[in-house]
Motif scaffolding. Structure first.
Motif, PDB file in Angstrom:
ATOM      1  N   TYR A  53       1.106  -1.318  -0.153  1.00 54.47           N
ATOM      2  CA  TYR A  53      -0.077  -0.103   0.058  1.00 54.47           C
ATOM      3  C   TYR A  53       0.967   1.287  -0.129  1.00 54.47           C
ATOM      4  CZ  TYR A  53      -3.132   3.733   2.200  1.00 54.47           C
ATOM      5  OH  TYR A  53      -3.640   4.832   2.405  1.00 54.47           O
ATOM      6  N   HIS A  54       0.805   2.094  -0.925  1.00 55.04           N
ATOM      7  CA  HIS A  54       1.550   3.228  -1.107  1.00 55.04           C
ATOM      8  C   HIS A  54       0.603   4.486  -0.945  1.00 55.04           C
ATOM      9  CE1 HIS A  54       5.102   1.529  -2.157  1.00 55.04           C
ATOM     10  NE2 HIS A  54       4.824   1.296  -3.199  1.00 55.04           N
ATOM     11  N   GLU A  55       0.970   5.508  -0.038  1.00 54.41           N
ATOM     12  CA  GLU A  55       0.092   6.767  -0.180  1.00 54.41           C
ATOM     13  C   GLU A  55       1.151   7.644  -1.020  1.00 54.41           C
ATOM     14  OE1 GLU A  55      -1.013   7.914   3.528  1.00 54.41           O
ATOM     15  OE2 GLU A  55      -2.216   6.521   3.877  1.00 54.41           O
ATOM     16  N   LEU A  56       0.776   8.629  -2.069  1.00 55.33           N
ATOM     17  CA  LEU A  56       1.502   9.155  -2.997  1.00 55.33           C
ATOM     18  C   LEU A  56       1.341  10.624  -3.026  1.00 55.33           C
ATOM     19  CD1 LEU A  56       1.077   6.485  -5.348  1.00 55.33           C
ATOM     20  CD2 LEU A  56       3.447   6.878  -4.433  1.00 55.33           C
ATOM     21  N   THR A  57       2.220  11.459  -3.343  1.00 57.04           N
ATOM     22  CA  THR A  57       2.026  12.907  -3.664  1.00 57.04           C
ATOM     23  C   THR A  57       2.606  13.116  -5.269  1.00 57.04           C
ATOM     24  OG1 THR A  57       2.098  13.811  -1.416  1.00 57.04           O
ATOM     25  CG2 THR A  57       2.493  15.101  -3.094  1.00 57.04           C
ATOM     26  N   TYR A  58       1.556  13.548  -6.029  1.00 52.61           N
ATOM     27  CA  TYR A  58       2.156  14.053  -7.369  1.00 52.61           C
ATOM     28  C   TYR A  58       2.190  15.498  -7.446  1.00 52.61           C
ATOM     29  CZ  TYR A  58       0.480   9.110  -8.293  1.00 52.61           C
ATOM     30  OH  TYR A  58       0.155   7.747  -8.472  1.00 52.61           O
ATOM     31  N   THR A  59       3.274  15.885  -7.865  1.00 50.49           N
ATOM     32  CA  THR A  59       3.710  17.484  -8.214  1.00 50.49           C
ATOM     33  C   THR A  59       4.016  17.675  -9.381  1.00 50.49           C
ATOM     34  OG1 THR A  59       4.315  17.661  -5.687  1.00 50.49           O
ATOM     35  CG2 THR A  59       4.810  19.478  -7.062  1.00 50.49           C
ATOM     36  N   LEU A  60       3.236  18.344 -10.122  1.00 48.71           N
ATOM     37  CA  LEU A  60       3.519  18.691 -11.450  1.00 48.71           C
ATOM     38  C   LEU A  60       4.247  20.286 -11.540  1.00 48.71           C
ATOM     39  CD1 LEU A  60       3.249  17.848 -14.505  1.00 48.71           C
ATOM     40  CD2 LEU A  60       0.785  19.009 -14.455  1.00 48.71           C
ATOM     41  N   TYR A  61       5.208  20.172 -12.436  1.00 44.52           N
ATOM     42  CA  TYR A  61       5.920  21.514 -12.513  1.00 44.52           C
ATOM     43  C   TYR A  61       5.769  21.878 -13.950  1.00 44.52           C
ATOM     44  CZ  TYR A  61       8.173  20.620  -7.879  1.00 44.52           C
ATOM     45  OH  TYR A  61       8.062  20.435  -6.314  1.00 44.52           O
ATOM     46  N   ALA A  62       5.683  23.010 -14.427  1.00 42.60           N
ATOM     47  CA  ALA A  62       5.633  23.402 -15.687  1.00 42.60           C
ATOM     48  C   ALA A  62       6.955  23.260 -16.680  1.00 42.60           C
ATOM     49  CB  ALA A  62       5.301  25.008 -15.861  1.00 42.60           C
ATOM     50  N   ASP A  63       8.192  23.249 -15.926  1.00 42.02           N
ATOM     51  CA  ASP A  63       9.138  22.856 -16.786  1.00 42.02           C
ATOM     52  C   ASP A  63      10.194  22.076 -15.862  1.00 42.02           C
ATOM     53  OD1 ASP A  63      11.269  24.526 -15.399  1.00 42.02           O
ATOM     54  OD2 ASP A  63       9.979  26.103 -16.177  1.00 42.02           O
ATOM     55  N   HIS A  64      11.360  21.710 -16.284  1.00 42.11           N
ATOM     56  CA  HIS A  64      12.206  20.779 -16.019  1.00 42.11           C
ATOM     57  C   HIS A  64      13.015  21.449 -14.455  1.00 42.11           C
ATOM     58  CE1 HIS A  64      12.782  18.323 -19.868  1.00 42.11           C
ATOM     59  NE2 HIS A  64      11.548  18.435 -19.245  1.00 42.11           N
ATOM     60  N   GLN A  65      13.037  22.870 -14.497  1.00 39.88           N
ATOM     61  CA  GLN A  65      13.838  23.223 -13.472  1.00 39.88           C
ATOM     62  C   GLN A  65      13.191  23.982 -12.338  1.00 39.88           C
ATOM     63  OE1 GLN A  65      17.002  22.566 -13.686  1.00 39.88           O
ATOM     64  NE2 GLN A  65      16.860  21.568 -15.515  1.00 39.88           N
ATOM     65  N   THR A  66      11.886  24.596 -12.792  1.00 35.19           N
ATOM     66  CA  THR A  66      11.089  25.412 -11.812  1.00 35.19           C
ATOM     67  C   THR A  66      10.846  24.810 -10.542  1.00 35.19           C
ATOM     68  OG1 THR A  66       9.226  26.741 -11.476  1.00 35.19           O
ATOM     69  CG2 THR A  66       9.023  24.857 -12.593  1.00 35.19           C
ATOM     70  N   ALA A  67      10.957  25.626  -9.448  1.00 34.24           N
ATOM     71  CA  ALA A  67      10.694  25.172  -8.115  1.00 34.24           C
ATOM     72  C   ALA A  67       9.344  25.552  -7.640  1.00 34.24           C
ATOM     73  CB  ALA A  67      11.606  25.621  -6.934  1.00 34.24           C
ATOM     74  N   THR A  68       8.286  25.934  -8.489  1.00 36.21           N
ATOM     75  CA  THR A  68       6.925  26.466  -8.193  1.00 36.21           C
ATOM     76  C   THR A  68       6.122  25.569  -8.918  1.00 36.21           C
ATOM     77  OG1 THR A  68       7.650  28.614  -8.259  1.00 36.21           O
ATOM     78  CG2 THR A  68       5.176  28.270  -8.122  1.00 36.21           C
ATOM     79  N   PRO A  69       5.150  24.570  -8.005  1.00 35.29           N
ATOM     80  CA  PRO A  69       4.585  23.524  -8.554  1.00 35.29           C
ATOM     81  C   PRO A  69       3.326  24.150  -9.247  1.00 35.29           C
ATOM     82  CG  PRO A  69       4.699  23.159  -6.254  1.00 35.29           C
ATOM     83  CD  PRO A  69       5.126  24.480  -6.434  1.00 35.29           C
ATOM     84  N   HIS A  70       2.817  23.816 -10.650  1.00 38.36           N
ATOM     85  CA  HIS A  70       1.835  24.042 -11.238  1.00 38.36           C
ATOM     86  C   HIS A  70       0.317  23.283 -10.741  1.00 38.36           C
ATOM     87  CE1 HIS A  70      -1.213  23.143 -14.400  1.00 38.36           C
ATOM     88  NE2 HIS A  70      -1.077  24.433 -14.763  1.00 38.36           N
ATOM     89  N   ASP A  73      -1.461  17.019  -6.073  1.00 42.20           N
ATOM     90  CA  ASP A  73      -2.568  16.105  -5.773  1.00 42.20           C
ATOM     91  C   ASP A  73      -2.019  14.974  -5.128  1.00 42.20           C
ATOM     92  OD1 ASP A  73      -4.840  16.841  -7.572  1.00 42.20           O
ATOM     93  OD2 ASP A  73      -3.432  16.923  -9.272  1.00 42.20           O
ATOM     94  N   HIS A  74      -2.845  14.241  -4.509  1.00 42.33           N
ATOM     95  CA  HIS A  74      -2.640  13.016  -3.789  1.00 42.33           C
ATOM     96  C   HIS A  74      -3.229  11.917  -4.300  1.00 42.33           C
ATOM     97  CE1 HIS A  74      -0.743  15.502  -0.649  1.00 42.33           C
ATOM     98  NE2 HIS A  74      -1.702  16.594  -0.818  1.00 42.33           N
ATOM     99  N   GLY A  75      -2.661  10.638  -3.854  1.00 44.67           N
ATOM    100  CA  GLY A  75      -3.223   9.379  -4.487  1.00 44.67           C
ATOM    101  C   GLY A  75      -2.695   8.263  -3.865  1.00 44.67           C
ATOM    102  N   ILE A  76      -3.508   6.973  -4.020  1.00 48.72           N
ATOM    103  CA  ILE A  76      -2.963   5.730  -3.439  1.00 48.72           C
ATOM    104  C   ILE A  76      -2.572   4.769  -4.496  1.00 48.72           C
ATOM    105  CG2 ILE A  76      -3.950   3.990  -2.267  1.00 48.72           C
ATOM    106  CD1 ILE A  76      -5.751   5.788  -0.731  1.00 48.72           C
ATOM    107  N   PHE A  77      -1.764   4.011  -4.329  1.00 45.02           N
ATOM    108  CA  PHE A  77      -1.472   2.826  -5.381  1.00 45.02           C
ATOM    109  C   PHE A  77      -1.353   1.450  -4.277  1.00 45.02           C
ATOM    110  CE2 PHE A  77       1.159  -0.357  -7.086  1.00 45.02           C
ATOM    111  CZ  PHE A  77       0.936  -0.476  -8.274  1.00 45.02           C
ATOM    112  N   ILE A  78      -2.290   0.627  -4.737  1.00 48.48           N
ATOM    113  CA  ILE A  78      -2.209  -0.847  -4.009  1.00 48.48           C
ATOM    114  C   ILE A  78      -1.930  -1.950  -4.874  1.00 48.48           C
ATOM    115  CG2 ILE A  78      -3.647  -2.356  -2.286  1.00 48.48           C
ATOM    116  CD1 ILE A  78      -5.227   0.044  -1.665  1.00 48.48           C
ATOM    117  N   GLN A  79      -1.054  -2.883  -4.519  1.00 51.90           N
ATOM    118  CA  GLN A  79      -0.828  -4.161  -5.228  1.00 51.90           C
ATOM    119  C   GLN A  79      -0.873  -5.344  -4.395  1.00 51.90           C
ATOM    120  OE1 GLN A  79       2.552  -4.614  -8.144  1.00 51.90           O
ATOM    121  NE2 GLN A  79       2.973  -6.132  -6.845  1.00 51.90           N
ATOM    122  N   SER A  80      -1.965  -6.065  -4.833  1.00 56.14           N
ATOM    123  CA  SER A  80      -2.028  -7.440  -3.980  1.00 56.14           C
ATOM    124  C   SER A  80      -2.089  -8.461  -5.232  1.00 56.14           C
ATOM    125  CB  SER A  80      -3.400  -7.607  -3.486  1.00 56.14           C
ATOM    126  OG  SER A  80      -3.707  -8.634  -2.640  1.00 56.14           O
TER     127      SER A  80
END
Length: 251
Positions: A53-70, A73-80
């Motif tokens: 069970y994983h709890e995850l944070t997805y942070t999307l940035y507008a380019d490869h270098q910027t430090a300011t998130p676009h 979002d938060h998510g979950i991944f489960i494998q059984s």
């Protein structure tokens, strides 16, 4: 339907190249510097645990270098075993040996498909075996006392560079950073400027004790009566797309 499939592919493919393999082996010393050994031990981590069970944070940035998130979002991944559940913000999916059900809570849509009509999502990047075949494109780097990084650069494909951060003792993933080669428009109105984004997936919590198991029940999303499928009452007001296809007749 195309929209929900696109959203699903964005956040599930990142696990497909890790969550594979059998015959767990103990991590070995060469894995500290050999990219192929690191890959094998990353997969061993998943094969060695019957439930993850994983709890995850997805942070999307507008380019490869910027430090300011676009966006964040938060998510979950489960494998059984062969069953996987994933959730990112308003999108969730469950994939079993036979079926995939996907729900878009923003668009109030439920999609049901089988492996004939909707095979496992192909990753928009090459399998890691292809990456590690070229020693000039993959390397292991020191990150901290606890973590090392498998760094992969590719000449072709949607993702130009990927960093997989992992615990150097257990090979448990800690973070995945993907720098996209293709320019896309991030604005929802599709009138913004094309950018080359960066996606960072951070593993905030990992458990092995069955947490979230209620998400793995297909009957929690759809019900079957005879040959007919319907959403459960909780989703009765959602649009339902039945994409079940039968096998072609074999002569």
């Amino acid at each position: 339907m195309r929209t929900i499939l696109f959203k699903l592919s964005l956040f599930t493919f990142g696990f497909s190249f890790l969550a594979a393999g059998d015959h767990p082996k103990m991590p070995s010393k060469p894995a500290l510097s050999d990219p192929k050994a690191v890959l094998e031990n990353l997969r061993t981590f998943y094969a060695a645990h019957p439930y993850i069970y994983h709890e995850l944070t997805y942070t999307l940035y507008a380019d490869h270098q910027t430090a300011t998130p676009h966006s964040v979002d938060h998510g979950i991944f489960i494998q059984s075993g062969d069953t996987r559940y994933a959730r990112l913000a308003a999108i969730e999916s469950l994939t079993t040996k036979e079926y995939t059900v996907a729900i878009d809570h923003d668009d109030r849509l439920v999609l049901l498909a089988n492996r004939i009509s909707l095979p496992p999502t192909a990753a928009p990047i090459d399998p890691l075996e292809v990456w590690t075949a070229n020693p000039d494109e993959v390397e292991v780097r020191y990150a901290s006392e606890q973590h090392d990084v498998l760094l992969v650069s590719t000449e072709y494909g949607e993702v130009a560079q990927t960093e997989i951060w992992y615990d150097k003792q257990t090979f448990q993933p800690a973070k995945i950073i993907m720098k996209y080669r293709r320019s896309i428009v991030l604005e929802t109105d599709a009138e913004g400027d094309p950018v080359q984004p960066r996606m960072e997936i951070e593993y905030r919590n990992t458990a092995f004790d069955g947490q979230g198991r209620e998400h793995l029940d297909l009957n929690g999303y759809v019900r079957r009566k005879g040959e007919d499928w319907t959403p459960v009452p909780a989703y009765r007001n959602y649009e339902f797309i039945n994409n079940i296809r039968e096998l072609a007749v074999q002569n």
